[in-house]
Structures are given as C-alpha cells and as structure tokens.
Motif scaffolding. Sequence first.
Motif, PDB file in Angstrom:
ATOM      1  N   GLY A 126      15.637  10.441  -2.310  1.00 53.54           N
ATOM      2  CA  GLY A 126      16.390   9.458  -3.070  1.00 53.54           C
ATOM      3  C   GLY A 126      16.025   8.015  -2.802  1.00 53.54           C
ATOM      4  N   VAL A 127      15.232   7.743  -1.772  1.00 57.29           N
ATOM      5  CA  VAL A 127      14.853   6.368  -1.426  1.00 57.29           C
ATOM      6  C   VAL A 127      13.553   6.017  -2.137  1.00 57.29           C
ATOM      7  N   HIS A 128      13.566   4.938  -2.895  1.00 48.74           N
ATOM      8  CA  HIS A 128      12.407   4.526  -3.666  1.00 48.74           C
ATOM      9  C   HIS A 128      11.249   4.081  -2.759  1.00 48.74           C
ATOM     10  N   GLY A 129      10.049   4.211  -3.299  1.00 47.34           N
ATOM     11  CA  GLY A 129       8.873   3.806  -2.545  1.00 47.34           C
ATOM     12  C   GLY A 129       8.900   2.342  -2.166  1.00 47.34           C
ATOM     13  N   GLY A 130       9.446   1.502  -3.039  1.00 43.57           N
ATOM     14  CA  GLY A 130       9.531   0.084  -2.727  1.00 43.57           C
ATOM     15  C   GLY A 130      10.410  -0.188  -1.524  1.00 43.57           C
ATOM     16  N   MET A 131      11.524   0.556  -1.397  1.00 44.74           N
ATOM     17  CA  MET A 131      12.411   0.361  -0.245  1.00 44.74           C
ATOM     18  C   MET A 131      11.763   0.877   1.031  1.00 44.74           C
ATOM     19  N   LEU A 190       0.829  -1.212   0.000  1.00 40.59           N
ATOM     20  CA  LEU A 190       0.000   0.000   0.000  1.00 40.59           C
ATOM     21  C   LEU A 190       0.862   1.261   0.000  1.00 40.59           C
ATOM     22  N   LEU A 191       1.966   1.239   0.756  1.00 40.59           N
ATOM     23  CA  LEU A 191       2.838   2.415   0.798  1.00 40.59           C
ATOM     24  C   LEU A 191       3.511   2.638  -0.555  1.00 40.59           C
ATOM     25  N   ALA A 192       4.122   1.588  -1.112  1.00 39.97           N
ATOM     26  CA  ALA A 192       4.800   1.727  -2.402  1.00 39.97           C
ATOM     27  C   ALA A 192       3.798   2.075  -3.508  1.00 39.97           C
ATOM     28  N   GLY A 193       2.647   1.402  -3.500  1.00 36.91           N
ATOM     29  CA  GLY A 193       1.643   1.682  -4.509  1.00 36.91           C
ATOM     30  C   GLY A 193       1.048   3.067  -4.361  1.00 36.91           C
TER      31      GLY A 193
END
Length: 506
Positions: free
Chosen positions: A460-465, A445-448
């Motif tokens: 610089g930190v990706h949503g997936g991480m 839910l956070l990454a999406g």
Amino acid sequence: MDTLNFSGRSGVLVLASYAALMLIIGFFAGRGGSGAKHSPKGHYLAGGNLGVVTLFFTLYATQYSGNTVIGYAPQAFREGFAWWQSVTFFSMIVAGYMLFAPRMHAIAKKHSFVTPTDWVSHRFGSTPLTVLAALLMLWALANYLLEQLIAMGQAITGLTGSTIPYQVGVTAFVLVMLAYSWSGGMRAVAMTDIMQGVALLLGVGTLLAGAVVLVNDLPAGNGPTVLSHHPEAMAVPSTVDSVNWVSMILMVGIGIAMYPHAIQRVYAARSARTLKRSLLPMVWMPLLTAGAVFAIGLLGLELFPDLSAQDSERLVGMIANEVAGLNVFFYVMMILLFGGVVAAVVSTADSALLSFSSIVSTNVYARYIRPEATPQHQVRVGKAVGVVAVFGILLLAWNPPSTLVEIFTLKIELLIQLAPAFVVGLYWKRLAAGPVFWGMLAGVLLAGGMAVVGVDALYGVHGGMLGLVLNLGICVLGSLLRPRERTEHAAEPGTAQRPLDQAHSG
C-alpha cells in the motif's frame, strides 16, 4: 469526456469569449509597469507584489484544474467512499505549504529569489545538487504541461460537440496562452487565474446542485440507491487500501507543495501577512471543490448505476447533459462550466510554462551558458524557451505514446524527493549538500525503478514515499556522519541560518 448535447455554436462562442478575456487581461497586465517587461523578477514573479485576492486565486489555480472536475468525479464513481482521500490530500497540500512557505518567503524576499533552484543554490552552494533539483523540476513541469494540453483538447472537443477538432482547439488556445503570458508574465497569469477560479467554483456548485435535483426527481422508492446497487462503494476499506490512502495523502500533500510554480507563488506574495491571509481560505477549498466533485461522483452512482468503469470516464459530461435539460438557467451554467474548465486548464498550463521558462533562462542559461546576460536578455530567452517547449510538448499531446504517458505519471513520486532540501534544509542547518544530493538521487532511482518494473506500491505504500524514506535516511545519517565544521562550511554559501531565525521571529 462525453460530447455534450450543447450546440457547437454555443460552445464556440463561449470559448471565444474566454479567449478574448484572456488576451485583454494579458494586454493590460503587460502595460502594468516596466518591471513586468524588463526583469526576471518582474516577469516571473509580478515583481513580488501579489495581493491577497490575486495570490489566493493563483494558489487555487495551481492546486485545482479542469482535471479536478473531469477526472475526480469518475474516480469517486469507481472507488466510492475510498476516494474521499482526494479531499484529505488537498487539505494536506495546505499543510505542506505551511511547512516551509512563511520562512521561505522571508528568505526569498531578502535574497531576491526568482526560481525554486535559487534556494537550493543559496542554501547548499552545490552545483550538482542544483542541477539535479532543476532537472526534477523541469521533468515535473513538462509532465504537468503535457497533461494540461491533452485535457485542454478533450474539453474543447466536448464543449463544442466536435465542431472544433482536438488538434485545432488545443493549438488555438496554446497561441492564446503564449500571447498573454508573453505580454504580461506572472501578472497576466495571476489575473486569468481569478477568472478561471470564479468560473470553476460557480460551475462546480451549479453542477452539484443540478445533480441533487436530478436525484430527487427519481421515482420515490423505485430509484437506485448506492447501498443497494453498489454496496462496495460504501464498504470499509481494507488494511492495504487504508495504508495506500495515508501514503497518497502524504505524497500528494507534500509533492504538490513542491511544484516549482507553487513555490514561485510563495516568492511572489507582497508580504508574509499577505501570504498567510491568502493561505487561510485555501483550508476550505478542498471541501468546496474536491468535496463537491466527490459528491457529484457518488450522485452519479444514483443516476447511472449500471455504467461500466470505462464508460464512467464520461460521467461529468453525462451528468452535465442531464442538468442542462432542467431549464434555461442550468443550460447556460453548464456551458459556462465547461468553458471554465477549459479556462482552468489553460490557466494551470500557463503557470507551468512560465515556471519552466524561468528555470531554463535564469538557472541554466544565465548561470552556465551566458553569465553576462542582462536581465532583459534573460527574459527574452525565457520567452523563446517557452515557445519552443510548449510546441514540442504539443506534438506529444497530439498523439501521446502510451509508454511515454506511463513514464510521465512519475511526476509526484519524483518531485517529492525535493522535500528534504526545501523543508529539512530550512530548519536544520547541519544538513549538508553531499548527503542531500545522494539522498535525492537514491529516492528518484527507487521510485523510478519501481515504476519501470510495474510495481506501484509495496503493501500500500507508494514508490515515491518509499523513495522519500530512503532519501531522508541518507540525508540525516550522511549529515550526522560528516564532521561538524565541514557540514557548516558546506552550508555557508547559503548563509540561511540568520534569515531563518529572522523569519521565525517575524
């Protein structure tokens, strides 16, 4: 991709030859034993009997595709030195395998796993968690297959100078892919991976050699240089870019190792020794493949210094045209390269399709819809599912809506949320099903959510991480807060602890 200056007839002949080889391989692979025809393990894992060479090339084909050549060189052209991260994150993928592959292989052999979700069900004994993991895998595989079909059509059109239209080319090779994968299953897929792997390695090496020759032929002292025309390409990345680099390395390294078809190749190894011997040369492939493509992109700055960012997407075709004009040898090799690119895309697509079919037929149909289905019936259902799935995705590949493509770019960000279940679950027996489910869901839910609102990264930190950090936090804290006896009971359906110890001691 730029339309190549090769004759359409030459391109058609090369593609027809590759297609014929794939069909011949599928035919003989399908005759290679009853297991490949009649059981899920035989069809989807080649009976768990892949040797060192075959396993190496099928792992290589899983990690690298035609997109690596066509897409990564233009990225190096645009980003310069910063795109060296592509070499490092491909190296990280091998490290990602080593986090779980040896132990997972031993458990998979002991309990006859066929699909990655077999591990989730075995370890945690939770239907909601198994279903959520299966949905994430199916999403990623559908995404992957869509990308490969689009790349396939573009490569065919470029190689044949538009003699074969996009829709006709991709449909024809989809039929070829279905024919040999239907006939030979994983065995046929793995054998075609050998063909495409050799073609890709030789083609990339020849393209790099030709690009070096072209740069050396530039007028001495008057030719463009990267530093003089594109000093930003060699500049030290900013702090945010450096953080983004590390984030990308971790996310891709772990995420691609979580691909369902990658995990199934771990299952398919003949032995733990075979798996380790196959992974060893994979350490060098980032330099020989991604590193070579990176160098081609930088050489493109020398050859075409004034190319715009948009036009750089045609860089590989433009360089190949120039290289093909050097002599007959380079001309022939460039045709074979782009035929190999098409074969590489097809071989990558067939792996995703086979894994997609196995999850639906084994983990959905046979488990929840028709538990009494025989192994032969499961394989037939899987083949039918593959046909329906590939033609459904083919319709999207013909005219993909931009919004859908943007949504599908989430594949790695979502797929990496499987890592706690597969990696932490292997080593920490107290990890419980409930926290893993809620952690996985929260990470998705956070990454999406970040992707939907248009936020690719924070500092610089990706949503997936970021989603993975939240996921891990919920998994660890939730498992620690549960009473120990309940946690152990939750893990009991998997009974993974003893096999883990055995695998570790072996």
